[in-house]
Design a protein around this motif. Structure first.
Motif, PDB file in Angstrom:
ATOM      1  N   ASP A  71      26.985  40.492  44.026  1.00  0.00           N
ATOM      2  CA  ASP A  71      26.350  39.869  42.857  1.00  0.00           C
ATOM      3  C   ASP A  71      24.935  39.412  43.235  1.00  0.00           C
ATOM      4  N   PRO A  72      23.927  39.770  42.458  1.00  0.00           N
ATOM      5  CA  PRO A  72      22.568  39.308  42.740  1.00  0.00           C
ATOM      6  C   PRO A  72      22.449  37.781  42.843  1.00  0.00           C
ATOM      7  N   PHE A  73      23.269  37.044  42.128  1.00  0.00           N
ATOM      8  CA  PHE A  73      23.251  35.585  42.275  1.00  0.00           C
ATOM      9  C   PHE A  73      23.642  35.195  43.701  1.00  0.00           C
ATOM     10  N   THR A  74      24.566  35.929  44.301  1.00  0.00           N
ATOM     11  CA  THR A  74      24.977  35.648  45.682  1.00  0.00           C
ATOM     12  C   THR A  74      23.894  36.094  46.656  1.00  0.00           C
ATOM     13  N   THR A  75      23.417  37.316  46.516  1.00  0.00           N
ATOM     14  CA  THR A  75      22.447  37.844  47.474  1.00  0.00           C
ATOM     15  C   THR A  75      21.113  37.099  47.414  1.00  0.00           C
ATOM     16  N   ALA A  76      20.769  36.546  46.255  1.00  0.00           N
ATOM     17  CA  ALA A  76      19.508  35.804  46.116  1.00  0.00           C
ATOM     18  C   ALA A  76      19.639  34.347  46.549  1.00  0.00           C
ATOM     19  N   GLY A  77      20.868  33.878  46.754  1.00  0.00           N
ATOM     20  CA  GLY A  77      21.062  32.494  47.173  1.00  0.00           C
ATOM     21  C   GLY A  77      21.273  31.510  46.039  1.00  0.00           C
ATOM     22  N   VAL A  78      21.599  32.004  44.847  1.00  0.00           N
ATOM     23  CA  VAL A  78      21.885  31.120  43.709  1.00  0.00           C
ATOM     24  C   VAL A  78      23.263  30.474  43.856  1.00  0.00           C
ATOM     25  N   VAL A  79      24.220  31.224  44.393  1.00  0.00           N
ATOM     26  CA  VAL A  79      25.592  30.735  44.544  1.00  0.00           C
ATOM     27  C   VAL A  79      25.711  29.969  45.858  1.00  0.00           C
ATOM     28  N   ALA A  80      26.024  28.684  45.736  1.00  0.00           N
ATOM     29  CA  ALA A  80      26.249  27.854  46.922  1.00  0.00           C
ATOM     30  C   ALA A  80      27.681  28.006  47.420  1.00  0.00           C
ATOM     31  N   ARG A  81      28.605  28.237  46.479  1.00  0.00           N
ATOM     32  CA  ARG A  81      30.021  28.347  46.824  1.00  0.00           C
ATOM     33  C   ARG A  81      30.707  29.219  45.787  1.00  0.00           C
ATOM     34  N   ALA A  82      31.577  30.110  46.244  1.00  0.00           N
ATOM     35  CA  ALA A  82      32.385  30.945  45.356  1.00  0.00           C
ATOM     36  C   ALA A  82      33.835  30.814  45.783  1.00  0.00           C
ATOM     37  N   GLU A  83      34.655  30.370  44.874  1.00  0.00           N
ATOM     38  CA  GLU A  83      36.081  30.214  45.143  1.00  0.00           C
ATOM     39  C   GLU A  83      36.839  31.270  44.349  1.00  0.00           C
ATOM     40  N   ILE A  84      37.622  32.076  45.035  1.00  0.00           N
ATOM     41  CA  ILE A  84      38.388  33.150  44.403  1.00  0.00           C
ATOM     42  C   ILE A  84      39.863  32.771  44.441  1.00  0.00           C
ATOM     43  N   ARG A  85      40.485  32.822  43.266  1.00  0.00           N
ATOM     44  CA  ARG A  85      41.918  32.499  43.193  1.00  0.00           C
ATOM     45  C   ARG A  85      42.635  33.524  42.331  1.00  0.00           C
ATOM     46  N   GLU A  86      43.774  34.007  42.833  1.00  0.00           N
ATOM     47  CA  GLU A  86      44.598  34.867  41.986  1.00  0.00           C
ATOM     48  C   GLU A  86      45.194  33.997  40.892  1.00  0.00           C
ATOM     49  N   TRP A  87      45.245  34.542  39.691  1.00  0.00           N
ATOM     50  CA  TRP A  87      45.634  33.751  38.531  1.00  0.00           C
ATOM     51  C   TRP A  87      46.686  34.502  37.733  1.00  0.00           C
ATOM     52  N   ALA A  88      47.795  33.856  37.446  1.00  0.00           N
ATOM     53  CA  ALA A  88      48.877  34.457  36.669  1.00  0.00           C
ATOM     54  C   ALA A  88      49.321  33.477  35.591  1.00  0.00           C
ATOM     55  N   PRO A  89      48.532  33.350  34.514  1.00  0.00           N
ATOM     56  CA  PRO A  89      48.871  32.387  33.471  1.00  0.00           C
ATOM     57  C   PRO A  89      50.158  32.770  32.746  1.00  0.00           C
ATOM     58  N   PRO A  90      51.104  31.837  32.606  1.00  0.00           N
ATOM     59  CA  PRO A  90      52.374  32.156  31.981  1.00  0.00           C
ATOM     60  C   PRO A  90      52.368  32.051  30.454  1.00  0.00           C
ATOM     61  N   LEU A  91      51.410  31.340  29.905  1.00  0.00           N
ATOM     62  CA  LEU A  91      51.436  31.066  28.469  1.00  0.00           C
ATOM     63  C   LEU A  91      50.100  31.386  27.814  1.00  0.00           C
ATOM     64  N   PRO A  93      47.987  33.456  24.258  1.00  0.00           N
ATOM     65  CA  PRO A  93      47.913  34.776  23.611  1.00  0.00           C
ATOM     66  C   PRO A  93      47.426  35.891  24.539  1.00  0.00           C
ATOM     67  N   LEU A  94      46.767  35.590  25.631  1.00  0.00           N
ATOM     68  CA  LEU A  94      46.284  36.612  26.557  1.00  0.00           C
ATOM     69  C   LEU A  94      47.144  36.764  27.807  1.00  0.00           C
ATOM     70  N   ALA A  95      48.139  35.914  27.955  1.00  0.00           N
ATOM     71  CA  ALA A  95      48.923  35.874  29.195  1.00  0.00           C
ATOM     72  C   ALA A  95      49.544  37.219  29.541  1.00  0.00           C
ATOM     73  N   ASP A  96      50.178  37.881  28.585  1.00  0.00           N
ATOM     74  CA  ASP A  96      50.826  39.167  28.884  1.00  0.00           C
ATOM     75  C   ASP A  96      49.809  40.181  29.373  1.00  0.00           C
ATOM     76  N   ALA A  97      48.680  40.284  28.716  1.00  0.00           N
ATOM     77  CA  ALA A  97      47.656  41.249  29.122  1.00  0.00           C
ATOM     78  C   ALA A  97      47.101  40.910  30.510  1.00  0.00           C
ATOM     79  N   LEU A  98      46.883  39.637  30.784  1.00  0.00           N
ATOM     80  CA  LEU A  98      46.342  39.238  32.071  1.00  0.00           C
ATOM     81  C   LEU A  98      47.336  39.442  33.205  1.00  0.00           C
ATOM     82  N   ASN A  99      48.608  39.438  32.883  1.00  0.00           N
ATOM     83  CA  ASN A  99      49.658  39.627  33.892  1.00  0.00           C
ATOM     84  C   ASN A  99      50.159  41.057  33.953  1.00  0.00           C
ATOM     85  N   GLY A 100      49.483  41.964  33.238  1.00  0.00           N
ATOM     86  CA  GLY A 100      49.857  43.376  33.286  1.00  0.00           C
ATOM     87  C   GLY A 100      51.155  43.717  32.593  1.00  0.00           C
ATOM     88  N   ARG A 101      51.519  42.909  31.593  1.00  0.00           N
ATOM     89  CA  ARG A 101      52.768  43.180  30.861  1.00  0.00           C
ATOM     90  C   ARG A 101      52.466  43.809  29.518  1.00  0.00           C
TER      91      ARG A 101
END
Length: 101
Positions: A71-91, A93-101
């Motif tokens: 990401d240009p924001f990362t390479t240019a030094g705009v991002v001080a911290r990036a936290e990546i988390r896997e997300w599996a929302p159970p509830l 209107p978008l939950a099924d699509a986000l969970n691949g169901r």
């Protein structure tokens, strides 16, 4: 099978650098969205700490790390911290699509 990942960006205080880099950052994210990797992205509201949220579909966290690293924001030094988390929302209107169901 692809999973959903939430990425939380915390920006540096350099608003000028952020403004200067924003067009190429958005172009990069549009490309990821066109590929189907990026589902949604946006900055926090002005009353919040500078940063943003990106939601990806990817095979694993390593693939998302590559998106963040390139990401240009990362390479240019705009991002001080990036936290990546896997997300599996159970509830919601978008939950099924986000969970691949």
């Amino acid at each position: 099978m692809a999973s959903t990942f939430a990425v939380l960006y915390t920006y540096t205080d350099d608003a000028a650098l952020r403004d200067e880099t924003r067009p190429v950052h958005r172009e990069y994210l549009r490309g990821l969205a066109d590929e189907g990797a990026l589902l949604v992205a946006g900055a926090w509201a002005p009353v919040e700490e500078p940063g943003g949220l990106l939601v990806f579909r990817a095979e694993d966290k390593a693939a998302v790390q590559v998106y963040v690293d390139d990401d240009p924001f990362t390479t240019a030094g705009v991002v001080a911290r990036a936290e990546i988390r896997e997300w599996a929302p159970p509830l919601g209107p978008l939950a099924d699509a986000l969970n691949g169901r």
